[in-house]
Scaffold this motif. Sequence first.
Motif, PDB file in Angstrom:
ATOM      1  N   ALA A  34       0.839  -1.206   0.000  1.00 37.26           N
ATOM      2  CA  ALA A  34       0.000   0.000   0.000  1.00 37.26           C
ATOM      3  C   ALA A  34       0.875   1.256   0.000  1.00 37.26           C
ATOM      4  N   ASP A  35       2.038   1.126   0.648  1.00 32.99           N
ATOM      5  CA  ASP A  35       2.895   2.287   0.818  1.00 32.99           C
ATOM      6  C   ASP A  35       4.309   1.897   0.404  1.00 32.99           C
ATOM      7  N   TYR A  36       4.971   2.735  -0.351  1.00 34.68           N
ATOM      8  CA  TYR A  36       6.364   2.461  -0.732  1.00 34.68           C
ATOM      9  C   TYR A  36       7.079   3.777  -0.996  1.00 34.68           C
ATOM     10  N   PRO A  37       8.399   3.810  -0.888  1.00 32.82           N
ATOM     11  CA  PRO A  37       9.121   5.070  -1.060  1.00 32.82           C
ATOM     12  C   PRO A  37       9.155   5.527  -2.519  1.00 32.82           C
ATOM     13  N   THR A  38       8.986   6.813  -2.741  1.00 36.41           N
ATOM     14  CA  THR A  38       9.180   7.348  -4.090  1.00 36.41           C
ATOM     15  C   THR A  38      10.493   8.137  -4.078  1.00 36.41           C
ATOM     16  N   THR A  39      11.490   7.505  -4.654  1.00 34.50           N
ATOM     17  CA  THR A  39      12.836   8.077  -4.634  1.00 34.50           C
ATOM     18  C   THR A  39      12.937   9.288  -5.565  1.00 34.50           C
ATOM     19  N   ILE A  40      13.566  10.331  -5.086  1.00 30.97           N
ATOM     20  CA  ILE A  40      13.850  11.489  -5.947  1.00 30.97           C
ATOM     21  C   ILE A  40      15.138  11.183  -6.706  1.00 30.97           C
ATOM     22  N   GLU A  41      15.016  11.090  -8.030  1.00 28.48           N
ATOM     23  CA  GLU A  41      16.166  10.688  -8.851  1.00 28.48           C
ATOM     24  C   GLU A  41      16.982  11.906  -9.243  1.00 28.48           C
ATOM     25  N   ASP A  42      17.799  12.384  -8.284  1.00 32.61           N
ATOM     26  CA  ASP A  42      18.583  13.588  -8.527  1.00 32.61           C
ATOM     27  C   ASP A  42      20.067  13.288  -8.711  1.00 32.61           C
ATOM     28  N   GLY A  43      20.383  12.024  -8.944  1.00 31.62           N
ATOM     29  CA  GLY A  43      21.779  11.657  -9.179  1.00 31.62           C
ATOM     30  C   GLY A  43      22.253  12.127 -10.545  1.00 31.62           C
ATOM     31  N   ALA A  44      23.580  12.140 -10.733  1.00 31.15           N
ATOM     32  CA  ALA A  44      24.158  12.591 -12.006  1.00 31.15           C
ATOM     33  C   ALA A  44      24.408  11.434 -12.960  1.00 31.15           C
ATOM     34  N   THR A  45      24.230  10.202 -12.467  1.00 24.99           N
ATOM     35  CA  THR A  45      24.519   9.023 -13.296  1.00 24.99           C
ATOM     36  C   THR A  45      23.454   7.952 -13.069  1.00 24.99           C
ATOM     37  N   PHE A  46      23.411   6.969 -13.989  1.00 22.63           N
ATOM     38  CA  PHE A  46      22.522   5.815 -13.808  1.00 22.63           C
ATOM     39  C   PHE A  46      22.890   5.097 -12.502  1.00 22.63           C
ATOM     40  N   GLU A  47      24.202   4.991 -12.233  1.00 27.92           N
ATOM     41  CA  GLU A  47      24.668   4.289 -11.029  1.00 27.92           C
ATOM     42  C   GLU A  47      24.099   4.950  -9.772  1.00 27.92           C
ATOM     43  N   GLU A  48      24.197   6.276  -9.717  1.00 28.17           N
ATOM     44  CA  GLU A  48      23.713   6.991  -8.521  1.00 28.17           C
ATOM     45  C   GLU A  48      22.214   6.801  -8.338  1.00 28.17           C
ATOM     46  N   ASN A  49      21.465   6.931  -9.424  1.00 27.76           N
ATOM     47  CA  ASN A  49      20.002   6.807  -9.313  1.00 27.76           C
ATOM     48  C   ASN A  49      19.566   5.381  -8.974  1.00 27.76           C
ATOM     49  N   ALA A  50      20.202   4.397  -9.589  1.00 35.00           N
ATOM     50  CA  ALA A  50      19.848   3.005  -9.293  1.00 35.00           C
ATOM     51  C   ALA A  50      20.172   2.691  -7.834  1.00 35.00           C
ATOM     52  N   SER A  51      21.338   3.151  -7.363  1.00 33.58           N
ATOM     53  CA  SER A  51      21.746   2.905  -5.983  1.00 33.58           C
ATOM     54  C   SER A  51      20.766   3.528  -5.002  1.00 33.58           C
ATOM     55  N   LYS A  52      20.368   4.762  -5.306  1.00 35.54           N
ATOM     56  CA  LYS A  52      19.449   5.478  -4.416  1.00 35.54           C
ATOM     57  C   LYS A  52      18.103   4.752  -4.323  1.00 35.54           C
TER      58      LYS A  52
END
Length: 198
Positions: A34-52
């Motif tokens: 019902a509830d899950y985190p919505t990550t803000i994808e503010d990384g500079a790379t695919f690696e940063e965003n996937a990790s976050k």
Amino acid sequence: KEIVLATGNRHKREEIKSILKDLDIKIIPMTSFADYPTTIEDGATFEENASKKARETAEFFRKWAIADDSGLEVDCLNGRPGIYSARYAGENCSYEDNNKKLLAELKGVPEEKRTANFRTVIAVASPDGRLFLADGKIFGTIKKYAAGTDGFGYDPVFYIPEYGKTFAEISYEIKNSLSHRAKALQKIKKIIKNLSNL
Ligand code: ITT
Ligand code: NA
């Protein structure tokens, strides 16, 4: 053995589940809660965003999590749309809007200069803060018009010369055997298999 799949994209979800189906681990879609985190994808790379995405999801559920950050890199656009692939034509735009914008930007660019690749970075995070990354690429060209109805995103304009078809014209089975996402997930599979506590 369970892992939470940290994506809100149902197409990715289906591809990832299909590619990982031989793995002896239950894949639980984040969106089934019902509830899950919505990550803000503010990384500079695919690696940063996937990790976050993977880390925040693992922390939130206190479970192992797997995330995918991916996009299309077009050579004559210096790698754009890249990490901005989902929102290339604007916040909450459709896949069709993105493809229209891309074809318009490439108007007049000759065949041989329309080279591009898809890239995926898969991140796996543990609840105690460990992180594993793997990436995958597939090379192709951007067709002059959209073709095919399968797949999602930029699939109708991404042409694979070896097949003489776009990603939207080949079967799911073939796409899932050779895609950027498949290559990254095959690497991550080997890593996951060696984790004794997952
Ligand atoms: P999540 O972040 O929730 O996983 P998303 O769709 O926002 O979902 P990304 O931020 O990684 O995912 O953006 C990826 C975008 O790149 C996606 O929306 C498509 O436009 C494009 N894309 C990625 N993989 C693709 C594929 O296999 N075929 C076509 N387009 C793809
Ligand atoms: Na996203």
